[in-house]
Enzyme design. Sequence first.
Site, PDB file in Angstrom:
ATOM      1  N   GLU A  70      37.814  63.571  33.830  1.00 22.13           N
ATOM      2  CA  GLU A  70      37.266  62.213  33.263  1.00 22.13           C
ATOM      3  C   GLU A  70      36.236  61.830  34.190  1.00 22.13           C
ATOM      4  O   GLU A  70      36.214  60.844  34.846  1.00 22.13           O
ATOM      5  CB  GLU A  70      38.474  61.234  33.348  1.00 22.13           C
ATOM      6  CG  GLU A  70      39.627  61.757  32.304  1.00 22.13           C
ATOM      7  CD  GLU A  70      40.851  60.645  32.404  1.00 22.13           C
ATOM      8  OE1 GLU A  70      41.320  59.918  33.539  1.00 22.13           O
ATOM      9  OE2 GLU A  70      41.371  60.338  31.325  1.00 22.13           O
TER      10      GLU A  70
ATOM     11  N   CYS B 157      45.737  52.826  30.219  1.00 26.17           N
ATOM     12  CA  CYS B 157      44.973  51.920  30.859  1.00 26.17           C
ATOM     13  C   CYS B 157      43.786  51.135  30.376  1.00 26.17           C
ATOM     14  O   CYS B 157      43.582  50.381  30.760  1.00 26.17           O
ATOM     15  CB  CYS B 157      44.359  53.042  32.042  1.00 26.17           C
ATOM     16  SG  CYS B 157      43.366  54.421  31.491  1.00 26.17           S
TER      17      CYS B 157
END
Lengths: 640, 640
Positions: B313, B405
């Site tokens: 990521e 998230c």
Amino acid sequence: MNMKISRHCTARQGKLTPSNLKSVAFTDGFWASRIEANRRVTLPFEYRLCKQTGRIDAWKLDWKTGQPNPPHIFWDSDVAKWIEAAAYSLTTHPDRQVESLVDSVVDWMAKAQANDGYLNTHYLAVEPGKRWTNLRDCHELYCAGHLMEAAVAYYEATGKRKMLAILCRYADHIDSVFGCEKGKRRGYCGHPEIELALVKLYRVTGEKRYLKLAQYFVNERGRRPHYYDLETRARGNDPLINYDQYQAQRPVRELVKLDGHAVRALYFCSGVADVAAETGDRTLLAACKRLWRNVIERRMYITGGVGSAHAGERFTFDYDLPNASAYAETCANIALVFFAHRMLQIEADAQYADVMERALYNGVLSGVSLDGKRFFYVNPLAQHPESSRYNRWVTERQKWFGCACCPPNIARLLAGFGQYVYSQGPDEIAVHIYAQSTVRFEVGGRTVQLEQRTEYPWKETVQIKMNLHAPAEFVLALRMPGWCRNPQVKINGKSAHLQAVTRKGYARIRRNWKTGDLVELTLPMPVERVEAHPAARMNCGQVALQRGPLVYCLEEIDNDAHLNDIRLPRNSQLTASHEPRLLGGAVVITGQAFRRNPAGWNNRLYRADQSKTKSVTIKAIPYFLWNNRKPGEMRVWIRE
Amino acid sequence: MNMKISRHCTARQGKLTPSNLKSVAFTDGFWASRIEANRRVTLPFEYRLCKQTGRIDAWKLDWKTGQPNPPHIFWDSDVAKWIEAAAYSLTTHPDRQVESLVDSVVDWMAKAQANDGYLNTHYLAVEPGKRWTNLRDCHELYCAGHLMEAAVAYYEATGKRKMLAILCRYADHIDSVFGCEKGKRRGYCGHPEIELALVKLYRVTGEKRYLKLAQYFVNERGRRPHYYDLETRARGNDPLINYDQYQAQRPVRELVKLDGHAVRALYFCSGVADVAAETGDRTLLAACKRLWRNVIERRMYITGGVGSAHAGERFTFDYDLPNASAYAETCANIALVFFAHRMLQIEADAQYADVMERALYNGVLSGVSLDGKRFFYVNPLAQHPESSRYNRWVTERQKWFGCACCPPNIARLLAGFGQYVYSQGPDEIAVHIYAQSTVRFEVGGRTVQLEQRTEYPWKETVQIKMNLHAPAEFVLALRMPGWCRNPQVKINGKSAHLQAVTRKGYARIRRNWKTGDLVELTLPMPVERVEAHPAARMNCGQVALQRGPLVYCLEEIDNDAHLNDIRLPRNSQLTASHEPRLLGGAVVITGQAFRRNPAGWNNRLYRADQSKTKSVTIKAIPYFLWNNRKPGEMRVWIRE
């Protein structure tokens, strides 16, 4: 042991038979130098690596629990492919030392073989008692298949029967374990290979049980209840659902697309084609043709590379051919050659030879460095060297891999290259690949020698000279390459009317041939700009340069960085020229193109003003030669 | 407990302070509808999911070994972000039900908190005794930081001190454990967040130890001997070497590129900017500016998306901005807004507001569906729907994620949107974002109300009306957007000479303002074709369409499949028009383009003949609105 060994050829087999390796010689020229590097460098280099990594000594079965480096489930196949490659090489270049290396492995094999014929270093040494419990993942029948191929090749090269006998015993054992009959397991390997190997074993031994077993493996695949469900449950695990990874989502006759792991898919197709050829089963042949079309019309890179996804080493969906993330595993590209070659023997249709040639000159040859010591597992069509840090994509050829399938695969392909060039039918000789070589055939009991002189693929002329003791009538079938718009043939100086005699891409010249007859082909090789289908989204607005069978690419070393920014106008003149000192001598393509100036952006990443471009000269080299100088960007498709 | 709570503002702080949430109101218009959907749909929807998935009840600490669904290491942060979002919403829309939901969680928190102040559901319930043993991977300090942010927000919204007191106790505990002093651990979190949270806690409490602790975390990161080596060895494992994933390859003042996990990187930068603002540390500020430039000049998508690689990521390398495989996590794009917003308070430079606006209108808003119930974790700039099957790339927004998230992050961003629009300096009011709204400020003890009337970003005019009890002299600093070539400002109908008063992209209009004064901005919004830097190789030869702050894209539903094949000539006229019924009302862009005909290829995948093209009308919609109708291809960059 009562083992019948004969070259077996039934009427049901395909129309053509590949030329016997022993009868083909590559004197000098393009392929001779690659085959020579393979024999002198690659073969001993790979033996050393098999030895160093424990693959050879695994056959001693002396690994003990707790020791490091246990024989891995696919090690047998690596050694087998090396033996097969060595055998092909021995066919034309006898070498006592190589032969004794093979013989000593064969001696260990004989000792390793279980009383019932079973033979697999991993399961005998590491997991005794677990054999045949995980066909889907554990490569047992795959390894068996490669050992069979090696055994056949070694017998044909040397006449020695020991390895062949070992593998026949193993095949007999497998035949006793697998099949539809009551009490047998209805399994098949997660990695196809044994199907085509059993047909080879059948052809050399004449033992029909081997063909029937191959037929069973072909037919059983994908049937319900699904064997992979049953065996997975038997191991106490939940079945998976991605049968397509193993070409087992349904039986082969119902498949409409070639899915899943590309090497598996194409080894399977090769075995299916073999069974179709031997049995005359039209439904199987139809399945082969359907899957063939799906691959070449929608799933093949312009390099002949196949299998676009890293994850699963697999085919994805129609027209999905990403360039930088292309997988196009060397083994898959070789497997496409296998499939094409088998289809070509069934039907002398140049579409098969065209694909075979495309893969051989591009996506297969790219798999090995010019010096024969480094290998690509993956053959992308574009590369940015920094990407590999983040994407684990290829940057440079490697000397070996933990999963070392590709290096010995390319070694056996090159050592056995003679099989791919010519075929023979009842009264015809077919030339598929133009390559400096000689070949001997028997036609109607007479020996015919063809001498092919050419600097193909660099130059566009091919001369074929006939050597016969006495005149003989037969068809000389010359492939008219699909890439060639205007082939010309002269026979003894006189132009032939090709249109009248060309069928499915082969100019079929029937004559009473005499010694000294000279056939001259001219295959004009202008530089072509090739487009991809609009649905092949990664290539829209771009062209690939091709000259003859060779696909070209840009490398950073010749063109500076930021290759993507190069724009090649449609009307820009492209010039092919031979550079004798470049990479062993190669024809390069140069032309005028444009690129933007990276200066003047004042640190902006985006801007709404149109950039000025500057003229630059680009230089493209054959794709198969990339990454033989230094790492850097590379790109096949160029923006127009 | 002797807890001093005050809005703390030192001379060393940045020049500007964001407007207080309570003083900003979005009456109607573009943002009002998104904030309303967030409040009415997203917030209750996310609470339900937190409840259903066990995240809320985890605070009861009644999970027992062997039970399913143990509290995960990052669950606390999901609940914290939801509380923070709820708190922002309560600021302007009091809601007893929501408040009681928060209060009950806070009650559980109070009971859960250990005697020494420690507070983490995972380590208290699942791994007691293991706290602080894996700072790199286990998000303990990250969760603490989110809880602190929530506590500050909830205190500011409601005046209730209970949660703030809990988090101060926890901060005190953390302060007793971590630091350079003898006997303390010299660790820091693998996922930055606590740095910026401690500064918030400091600002609201005035407790300097919290600032010092934030300073310690900022300074310690990346020092040698490397804490992650020490703690990994202490766990009996081998240290890893990719410190850059955690922005810990070296201390922040020595970093020249922003590497690693994008959310972590930008949360870290936000915390560093906060510490720089509070301490006046010029070396820290220089580091912020260096990393800022690296991101926006080389590592940011045109949508304001950041972090191009799925694996990790993370940021990869300069100019590496792949479109289909873009990660551009919603949280990372939000984190870029956080960083930009902090830099903007330190220095009223429109470059920060430009990036903040770019991210908000494009890569952040794309993270949530129009109905507020579906979320993108990943925000690619191109998509082929079949790709997702093979690459696990995005196809459609999801209602939730195992690692959840993004949904509560976008909820807190939207609920707290009022912070981003205006700032105040000693005698200035700055307008960063043009949005229909009203705001109140105190200037020299007097209340000033600004009323902003606009249909921005759809329309190019903005009216700002002053409401004052008595005239007051101050600077009205109006952002002149970087995308706008020719902004115009009229004051009470009279054109202002912008060049004379514009500094760093803000037109600074000093006047003795009277009630009824009217400032009229015109920000002409022609459709722009934007190019990317030549080194951004994925975008060469392509343009993105932008109008005002909005980046546009093509969707299959409007343009048929094979979007990559569309070619938009430079001279093609592009027209912007408002479609009131499309996706809640939007300005679309239409124009004439070309594409090839996929028919007529006769099943060929490659061919050397040039294809004919046909003219087609293309229709582009704002990127943030994509995937609100049905799945299909999407593409931001269009071939020219």
